[in-house]
Design an enzyme around this catalytic site. Structure first.
Site, PDB file in Angstrom:
ATOM      1  N   ASN A   1     -22.717 -13.980 -17.595  1.00  0.00           N
ATOM      2  CA  ASN A   1     -22.505 -12.549 -17.856  1.00  0.00           C
ATOM      3  C   ASN A   1     -21.707 -11.901 -16.734  1.00  0.00           C
ATOM      4  OD1 ASN A   1     -23.622 -12.066 -20.368  1.00  0.00           O
ATOM      5  ND2 ASN A   1     -25.694 -11.855 -19.571  1.00  0.00           N
TER       6      ASN A   1
ATOM      7  N   GLU B   1     -32.519 -15.237 -22.796  1.00  0.00           N
ATOM      8  CA  GLU B   1     -31.827 -16.503 -23.000  1.00  0.00           C
ATOM      9  C   GLU B   1     -32.830 -17.644 -23.172  1.00  0.00           C
ATOM     10  OE1 GLU B   1     -31.919 -15.853 -18.461  1.00  0.00           O
ATOM     11  OE2 GLU B   1     -31.743 -14.660 -20.274  1.00  0.00           O
TER      12      GLU B   1
ATOM     13  N   HIS C   1     -20.385  -9.486 -20.527  1.00  0.00           N
ATOM     14  CA  HIS C   1     -21.490  -9.579 -21.487  1.00  0.00           C
ATOM     15  C   HIS C   1     -21.017 -10.039 -22.860  1.00  0.00           C
ATOM     16  CE1 HIS C   1     -24.724  -7.993 -18.987  1.00  0.00           C
ATOM     17  NE2 HIS C   1     -23.810  -7.197 -18.447  1.00  0.00           N
TER      18      HIS C   1
ATOM     19  N   ASP D   1     -22.779 -12.923 -24.964  1.00  0.00           N
ATOM     20  CA  ASP D   1     -23.193 -12.822 -26.372  1.00  0.00           C
ATOM     21  C   ASP D   1     -22.637 -13.991 -27.183  1.00  0.00           C
ATOM     22  OD1 ASP D   1     -23.052  -9.180 -26.670  1.00  0.00           O
ATOM     23  OD2 ASP D   1     -24.545 -10.532 -25.792  1.00  0.00           O
TER      24      ASP D   1
ATOM     25  N   ASP E   1     -34.096 -22.849 -21.896  1.00  0.00           N
ATOM     26  CA  ASP E   1     -33.474 -21.736 -21.166  1.00  0.00           C
ATOM     27  C   ASP E   1     -32.021 -22.104 -20.868  1.00  0.00           C
ATOM     28  OD1 ASP E   1     -32.762 -20.408 -18.338  1.00  0.00           O
ATOM     29  OD2 ASP E   1     -34.213 -19.150 -19.362  1.00  0.00           O
TER      30      ASP E   1
END
Length: 401
Positions: free
Chosen positions: A284, A319, A289, A293, A276
């Protein structure tokens, strides 16, 4: 034989040739449009499944925030609770309406409509009740804005107590299994739609190939190449995650089951890692965002470069990633996981060289039995949560490994 007699077969061949080329053109256009439709269906189905899956996470988030706000008297949880309720309501309306909101253009099927509007599930009513209870608890609807646990006009504390009890009961015992059922329903419908279109595409392709065999090969060779390209793209869309290039959850589970069976037959130990990205939501929220990405894309490239031959990795959640390590015991798994953790810790985020990012990793051995992979995923996930609870940026072995 006269010139008129000679021209008759020529005319017939010309007409037949032109008709055959017209049929090829028509079939080529049909294949192209059908493939475009398959891709559009896959995209829309993926959006629906993603939004429906987020509903489950949102219901969990509402339950946790409601507990923090009501039992923990955490006023900071009020706004996130209202935001989670608003997001869940918007996603719910998009799923029901199929009006283009959140990228959803597909309306509910009869089976899904029954799930949402008919007993015993009645998921529409339950979702609206959950959202309303969250708003009442946070004071956005209903009486008063007093802190939870205080008495006020109209029995504010009692009303909020009932709202919290409703949220607790719904999120713990009722709505989450139904949301899981909704996701499975959407996945089944998506598979059926795609398979139907693929069968239609295969039928058209068979006719096209038959026609191609009757015509000059050089006319159809470029077309066949295009069809192969489209088929490859469609397969990649169905099996790979766009951002990371890794297998998606379904494809990872398929490959993982095969590897687990092979390892079991060979008598080799196997281990599984759950990974994770730490504080991904903060990335984010802080950088946007687009930066999130880029982090996912960068981690996908890093993970693929880290993998050894025979190891299988996939993105199984937002994630969250999983790696199956063949012929590895828990000692090997812990060592491999530590090398990955250090590699991530040492790698700057593209465009943000000064911003550190880390991963938490849970490791578990793959036990025997038909549900070996599923059981290892569960235990590795528990180990991952233990790693995060211990401060993140660390590797934690499953207790029974």
């Amino acid at each position: 034989m006269t010139r008129a007699d000679d021209s008759l077969p020529t005319r017939r061949l010309t007409v037949a040739y032109v008709a055959a080329l017209s049929l090829v053109a028509l079939l080529s256009g049909s294949v192209h449009l059908l493939l475009d439709h398959v891709i559009a269906q896959q995209r829309d189905s993926g959006t629906i499944i993603n939004v429906a899956g987020r509903q489950r996470m949102l219901s969990q988030r509402i339950g946790l925030l409601a507990r923090d706000f009501y039992e923990g008297h955490d006023e900071a949880a009020r706004v996130p609770l209202l935001q989670a309720a608003a997001t869940m309501e918007r996603a719910h309306r998009a799923l029901l309406g199929g009006t283009g909101d959140m990228g959803i253009t597909h309306s509910l099927s009869d089976a899904a409509r029954t799930l949402y509007f008919a007993p015993p599930a009645d998921l529409d009513r339950r979702t609206r009740d959950l959202v309303l209870a969250a708003r009442i608890l946070a004071g956005a609807e209903g009486p008063g804005m007093e802190a939870p646990g205080t008495e006020g006009p109209g029995g504010t504390a009692d009303i909020r107590a009932r709202a919290f009890a409703d949220i607790r009961d719904q999120t713990r015992d009722i709505i989450m299994p139904m949301l899981d059922q909704a996701v499975r329903q959407f996945e089944t419908e998506a598979t059926e739609r795609i398979e139907g279109l693929r069968r239609a595409q295969q039928g058209v392709l068979a006719i096209l190939l038959t026609t191609l065999l009757a015509e000059a090969v050089f006319i159809f060779r470029p077309l066949v190449g295009r069809l192969k390209t489209y088929a490859g793209r469609l397969y990649d869309m169905a099996t790979r995650d766009v951002l990371t290039g890794l297998p998606n959850r379904r494809h990872f589970l398929e490959m993982g089951e095969r590897e687990v069976r092979r390892g079991r037959e060979a008598g080799q130990p196997q281990a599984l890692l759950m990974i994770d990205i730490d504080h991904f939501k903060a990335i984010n929220d802080t950088l946007g965002h687009a930066a999130g990405d880029r982090v996912l894309s960068q981690f996908g490239r890093l993970l693929q470069g880290w993998l050894r031959a025979g190891e299988v990795a996939g993105r199984i959640g937002g994630e969250e990633f999983a790696v199956l390590l063949p012929d590895a015991d828990t000692v090997d798994a812990a060592a491999r996981a530590e090398t990955l953790r250090r590699a991530v810790e040492a790698a700057p985020i593209n465009g943000h060289a000064t911003l550190a990012w880390t991963v938490s990793i849970g490791a578990a051995r793959v036990a025997g039995g038909d549900d070996g992979l599923a059981d290892a995923l569960r235990r590795a996930d528990l180990a991952l949560y233990a790693a995060k609870a211990a401060g993140r940026n660390r590797v934690h072995l499953s207790a029974d490994s």
